[in-house]
Design an enzyme around this catalytic site. Structure first.
Site, PDB file in Angstrom:
ATOM      1  N   ARG A  70      -1.442 -14.616   1.091  1.00  0.00           N
ATOM      2  CA  ARG A  70      -1.132 -15.395  -0.102  1.00  0.00           C
ATOM      3  C   ARG A  70      -0.325 -16.636   0.289  1.00  0.00           C
ATOM      4  O   ARG A  70       0.396 -16.627   1.275  1.00  0.00           O
ATOM      5  CB  ARG A  70      -0.336 -14.548  -1.105  1.00  0.00           C
ATOM      6  N   TYR A 199      -9.124 -15.743   0.965  1.00  0.00           N
ATOM      7  CA  TYR A 199      -8.309 -14.554   1.255  1.00  0.00           C
ATOM      8  C   TYR A 199      -7.984 -13.768  -0.026  1.00  0.00           C
ATOM      9  O   TYR A 199      -7.586 -14.357  -1.047  1.00  0.00           O
ATOM     10  CB  TYR A 199      -6.985 -14.936   1.966  1.00  0.00           C
ATOM     11  N   LYS A 208      -3.452 -10.049  -8.211  1.00  0.00           N
ATOM     12  CA  LYS A 208      -2.124 -10.610  -8.460  1.00  0.00           C
ATOM     13  C   LYS A 208      -2.165 -11.682  -9.554  1.00  0.00           C
ATOM     14  O   LYS A 208      -1.258 -11.778 -10.384  1.00  0.00           O
ATOM     15  CB  LYS A 208      -1.531 -11.185  -7.163  1.00  0.00           C
ATOM     16  N   HIS A 228       4.663  -4.771 -10.247  1.00  0.00           N
ATOM     17  CA  HIS A 228       4.171  -4.595  -8.868  1.00  0.00           C
ATOM     18  C   HIS A 228       4.567  -3.201  -8.390  1.00  0.00           C
ATOM     19  O   HIS A 228       5.418  -3.037  -7.518  1.00  0.00           O
ATOM     20  CB  HIS A 228       4.791  -5.688  -7.978  1.00  0.00           C
ATOM     21  N   SER A 250       5.646  -6.797  -1.161  1.00  0.00           N
ATOM     22  CA  SER A 250       4.426  -6.706  -0.371  1.00  0.00           C
ATOM     23  C   SER A 250       4.720  -6.178   1.033  1.00  0.00           C
ATOM     24  O   SER A 250       5.699  -6.584   1.659  1.00  0.00           O
ATOM     25  CB  SER A 250       3.781  -8.086  -0.273  1.00  0.00           C
ATOM     26  N   CYS A 252       5.805  -3.350   1.995  1.00  0.00           N
ATOM     27  CA  CYS A 252       7.037  -2.560   2.105  1.00  0.00           C
ATOM     28  C   CYS A 252       6.826  -1.089   1.768  1.00  0.00           C
ATOM     29  O   CYS A 252       7.802  -0.366   1.520  1.00  0.00           O
ATOM     30  CB  CYS A 252       8.121  -3.158   1.220  1.00  0.00           C
ATOM     31  N   ASP A 279      -0.494  -0.346  -6.180  1.00  0.00           N
ATOM     32  CA  ASP A 279       0.009  -1.732  -6.133  1.00  0.00           C
ATOM     33  C   ASP A 279       0.468  -2.272  -7.487  1.00  0.00           C
ATOM     34  O   ASP A 279       1.446  -3.000  -7.535  1.00  0.00           O
ATOM     35  CB  ASP A 279      -1.081  -2.652  -5.561  1.00  0.00           C
ATOM     36  N   ARG A 373      -6.579  -6.205   6.244  1.00  0.00           N
ATOM     37  CA  ARG A 373      -6.617  -5.299   5.087  1.00  0.00           C
ATOM     38  C   ARG A 373      -7.925  -4.529   5.014  1.00  0.00           C
ATOM     39  O   ARG A 373      -8.938  -4.928   5.581  1.00  0.00           O
ATOM     40  CB  ARG A 373      -6.454  -6.108   3.804  1.00  0.00           C
TER      41      ARG A 373
HETATM   42  P1  GTP Z   1       1.049  -4.570  -0.239  1.00  0.00           P
HETATM   43  O1  GTP Z   1      -0.347  -4.069  -0.261  1.00  0.00           O
HETATM   44  O2  GTP Z   1       1.208  -5.850   0.509  1.00  0.00           O
HETATM   45  O3  GTP Z   1       1.645  -4.694  -1.614  1.00  0.00           O
HETATM   46  O4  GTP Z   1       1.922  -3.541   0.654  1.00  0.00           O
HETATM   47  P2  GTP Z   1       2.498  -2.078   0.386  1.00  0.00           P
HETATM   48  O5  GTP Z   1       3.797  -2.175  -0.338  1.00  0.00           O
HETATM   49  O6  GTP Z   1       1.465  -1.216  -0.202  1.00  0.00           O
HETATM   50  O7  GTP Z   1       2.863  -1.583   1.864  1.00  0.00           O
HETATM   51  P3  GTP Z   1       2.161  -0.479   2.810  1.00  0.00           P
HETATM   52  O8  GTP Z   1       2.277   0.905   2.250  1.00  0.00           O
HETATM   53  O9  GTP Z   1       0.803  -0.955   3.142  1.00  0.00           O
HETATM   54  O10 GTP Z   1       3.095  -0.546   4.103  1.00  0.00           O
HETATM   55  C1  GTP Z   1       3.299  -1.749   4.807  1.00  0.00           C
HETATM   56  C2  GTP Z   1       3.872  -1.479   6.160  1.00  0.00           C
HETATM   57  O11 GTP Z   1       5.085  -0.722   6.043  1.00  0.00           O
HETATM   58  C3  GTP Z   1       2.954  -0.667   7.061  1.00  0.00           C
HETATM   59  O12 GTP Z   1       2.963  -1.229   8.350  1.00  0.00           O
HETATM   60  C4  GTP Z   1       3.556   0.697   7.062  1.00  0.00           C
HETATM   61  O13 GTP Z   1       3.295   1.383   8.256  1.00  0.00           O
HETATM   62  C5  GTP Z   1       5.044   0.432   6.860  1.00  0.00           C
HETATM   63  N1  GTP Z   1       5.704   1.556   6.144  1.00  0.00           N
HETATM   64  C6  GTP Z   1       5.294   2.110   4.981  1.00  0.00           C
HETATM   65  N2  GTP Z   1       6.100   3.141   4.612  1.00  0.00           N
HETATM   66  C7  GTP Z   1       7.065   3.227   5.560  1.00  0.00           C
HETATM   67  C8  GTP Z   1       8.201   4.090   5.757  1.00  0.00           C
HETATM   68  O14 GTP Z   1       8.484   4.989   4.964  1.00  0.00           O
HETATM   69  N3  GTP Z   1       8.962   3.860   6.859  1.00  0.00           N
HETATM   70  C9  GTP Z   1       8.661   2.859   7.746  1.00  0.00           C
HETATM   71  N4  GTP Z   1       9.462   2.709   8.794  1.00  0.00           N
HETATM   72  N5  GTP Z   1       7.597   2.047   7.610  1.00  0.00           N
HETATM   73  C10 GTP Z   1       6.802   2.206   6.534  1.00  0.00           C
HETATM   74  C1  SPV Z   2       0.481  -8.156  -1.720  1.00  0.00           C
HETATM   75  O1  SPV Z   2       0.647  -9.125  -0.973  1.00  0.00           O
HETATM   76  O2  SPV Z   2       1.405  -7.685  -2.441  1.00  0.00           O
HETATM   77  C2  SPV Z   2      -0.833  -7.480  -1.751  1.00  0.00           C
HETATM   78  C3  SPV Z   2      -1.953  -8.118  -1.097  1.00  0.00           C
HETATM   79  O3  SPV Z   2      -0.967  -6.445  -2.387  1.00  0.00           O
HETATM   80  S1  SPV Z   2      -2.593  -9.449  -2.006  1.00  0.00           S
HETATM   81  O4  SPV Z   2      -3.732  -8.992  -2.783  1.00  0.00           O
HETATM   82  O5  SPV Z   2      -2.993 -10.455  -1.052  1.00  0.00           O
HETATM   83  O6  SPV Z   2      -1.582  -9.955  -2.913  1.00  0.00           O
HETATM   84 MN    MN Z   3       1.007  -5.773  -3.341  1.00  0.00          MN
END
Ligand code: GTP
Ligand code: SPV
Ligand code: MN
Length: 589
Positions: A70, A199, A208, A228, A250, A252, A279, A373
């Site tokens: 983004r 993207y 979003k 979110h 994002s 996290c 999400d 992704r």
């Molecule tokens: P978006 O799709 O961007 O909104 O991201 P998201 O909030 O769904 O994050 P996602 O679950 O994909 O995790 C993002 C990164 O954080 C990955 O590399 C995970 O491995 C890492 N991660 C997720 N949960 C944990 C956790 O509990 N501990 C640690 N250390 N890392 C984590």
């Molecule tokens: C984020 O960035 O929080 C995502 C991926 O979930 S995107 O669809 O690119 O916003």
């Molecule tokens: Mn997201």
């Protein structure tokens, strides 16, 4: 034509007149049409088919190198009044923005096909769902929207023949020119214009752009909330399921938490976790006075790196069929995919996300982009909730905020009440990630994980949260904050995270049911260290004590930063939150 709705037909005519495509294709959502589009997309080299035995129905796509995330600095909220966009958004007068973008869109689809995509955000037939129509010149967008939304003619049935309540999305890849890339929202016109990107978050306009930026504005006006947030259900050994909504910025950990597998100590008692969404949540007060949530999406657009059989097996299984991978490694030996953190065995004969030959054993460079992704259908998820398609949604017991904080924020704490909980959400801060273009690892304020996604003035947004609390009264969910990312002096994460986050969810739900004790601290209620179950972990209770530690000096520094942040909202800043800040400062001494 798939609809008799004049509002839709007139608008599509206008978009055709503007962009001048050679051909217009209405997307009905039929498998026949999708098969033909996949074939065409393969033929033009936009996507590549993967190994049909190992990854049936799966494809890989690479974006341009300049187009991998983004772009917040090129994302605009174009409300009539600047103060309605607020200080956290880029703003431009809608007339000026249309005037600037119109020549860019003029004739942009000459020699191309326009695809008209009707889609529903939320289950077909739900009162909480809303319809969008996206016109685009990208088959990749059509194929992704098919996974991420309820796409096709049913969406027009949901809209009806008379309604004008649909979000108008115009997208063109144009030349993928980063200097002329714009992601523009016109909340007062129910309109989104996106140009020069291919993207995900910039072009899958249901996600979003609509489901957060436009929907948050609609929610403020209509008395509901677009957040979110992931939604998960925890089933106890008696078979009762309690639902949690959790907002993290994002990359996290939302997808990971939404699909977590409870550790043995919980699994053997019969605890289960069910995923409703990973999400976005749309939340509304139900007839029974409680807060109900739906996931408006139909699939997962998840971060690939770090996803593996140990960290998130449910996400990995979700990607085993009918999935589109973007910017990952293509293993040429068996035509499958790979990314950093999938396993310890990178392919040697492969193509990296930039499309270059890549040897994972010898290359110093990463093979997959950090924001690569997968787009996977929600029905693929082994722990998808039985309520996923329930038009009523699910009742929310707890709201959880969280971010990446190396030091300040403890493992978990509970707010004193709803107003204090809104304060806790409003002061969220997190280290930036690769999900957005720009520096990574810089701490920034990200209230409710909505900084890049709130379609109106954030001061008004806080006021809306406070108002929802008044309306919900005693039925309001309890509000918590978590931090899985505290680090030790060497920078290693202290808390094991992932499935073990269940141990924290368990305390949270016990608190909601009045079954767990808490200690009152300056920042909120915390568990006794002994009340976080560590059976089966190789950390002891002192580590938990450390993770729960509240460093008053760090918090005083944070309070000063919050004060400064709050001042940017001027007189839109609700007095109740300023009051919470003053109370926090007083408690810190
Ligand atoms: P978006 O799709 O961007 O909104 O991201 P998201 O909030 O769904 O994050 P996602 O679950 O994909 O995790 C993002 C990164 O954080 C990955 O590399 C995970 O491995 C890492 N991660 C997720 N949960 C944990 C956790 O509990 N501990 C640690 N250390 N890392 C984590
Ligand atoms: C984020 O960035 O929080 C995502 C991926 O979930 S995107 O669809 O690119 O916003
Ligand atoms: Mn997201």
């Amino acid at each position: 034509m798939l609809t008799n709705n004049k509002n839709v037909l007139t608008w599509v005519d206008e978009m055709v007149a503007l962009t001048k495509p050679d051909k217009v294709v209405w997307i009905d959502g039929s498998e026949e049409q999708l098969i033909a589009l996949r074939e065409e997309s393969v033929a033009i080299g936009e996507i590549k088919k993967l190994n049909e035995e190992k990854l049936p129905g799966c494809y890989i796509h690479n974006t341009k190198e300049n187009d991998v995330a983004r772009v917040e600095h090129r994302t605009f909220i174009c409300s009539q009044k600047e103060e309605d966009a607020g200080p956290t958004n880029n703003w431009k007068d809608p007339k000026e923005m249309y005037a600037m973008l119109t020549p860019m869109f003029d004739g942009v689809m000459k020699g191309r096909t326009m695809y008209v995509i009707p889609y529903s955000m939320g289950p077909i037939g739900s009162k909480m769902s809303k319809v969008g129509v996206e016109v685009t010149d990208s088959i990749y967008v059509v194929l992704n929207m098919d996974i991420m939304t309820r796409m096709g003619k049913d969406a027009f049935v949901q809209l009806g023949d008379e309604s004008n309540d649909f979000v108008r999305g115009l997208h063109s890849k144009a030349d993928i020119d980063p200097e002329n890339r714009y992601i523009c929202h016109f909340p007062e016109d129910n309109t989104i214009w996106s140009i020069n990107s291919g993207y995900g978050g910039n072009v899958l306009l249901g996600k979003k752009c609509f489901a957060l930026r436009i929907a948050s504005y609609q929610g403020k006006n209509e008395g509901w909330m677009a957040e979110h947030m992931l939604i998960l259900g925890v089933e106890n050994p008696q078979g009762e399921v309690k639902y949690i909504g959790a907002a993290f910025p994002s990359a996290c950990g939302k997808t990971n938490l939404a699909m977590l597998i409870p550790p043995d100590v919980y699994a053997k008692q019969g605890y289960k976790v069910w995923c409703v969404g990973d999400d976005i949540a749309w939340l509304r007060k139900g007839d029974d006075g409680r807060l109900w949530a739906i996931n408006p999406e139909n699939g997962f657009f998840g971060v690939a790196p770090g996803t593996n059989l140990k960290s998130n097996p449910n996400a990995l299984h979700s990607t085993e069929k009918n999935t589109i991978f973007t910017n990952v490694v293509n293993n040429l030996d068996d035509n499958t995919v790979w990314w950093e953190g999938l396993d310890k065995n990178p392919p040697e004969n492969a193509i990296d996300w930039k499309g270059n030959p890549w040897n994972g054993k010898t290359s110093a460079e990463k093979g997959a982009h950090p924001n690569s992704r997968f787009t996977a259908p929600a029905i693929n998820c082994p722990c998808i909730s039985s309520e996923f398609n329930n038009p009523q949604g699910v009742p929310i017991s707890a709201i959880v905020f969280g971010g990446r904080r190396a030091k300040t924020a403890p493992l978990v704490y509970q707010s004193f009440d709803w107003t204090h909980g809104v304060f806790v959400g409003s002061i969220m801060a997190s280290e930036t990630t690769a999900a957005a273009a720009g520096a990574v690892g810089v701490v920034r304020r990200d209230p409710m994980a909505m900084l890049p996604f709130c379609g109106y003035h954030m001061g008004d947004y806080f006021a809306h949260w406070l108002k929802m609390g008044v309306s919900l009264g005693d039925n309001a969910p309890k509000i918590f904050n978590v931090n899985w990312f505290r680090t030790d002096d060497e920078g290693h994460f202290i808390w094991p995270g992932f499935g073990d986050n269940m141990r924290v969810l368990s305390w949270i739900l016990d608190r909601c049911e009045g079954k767990a004790d808490a200690v009152e601290t300056a920042i909120g209620y915390e568990p006794n260290a002994e009340d976080i179950n560590i059976e089966g972990l190789d950390i002891d209770v002192d580590v938990i004590r450390g993770l729960l530690d509240v460093d008053a000096d760090l918090w005083k520094q944070d309070a000063a930063a919050i004060k400064e942040f709050y001042s940017t909202f001027g007189d839109k800043m609700p007095a109740a939150l300023l009051d919470e800040l003053a109370k926090l400062e007083k408690r810190l001494g």
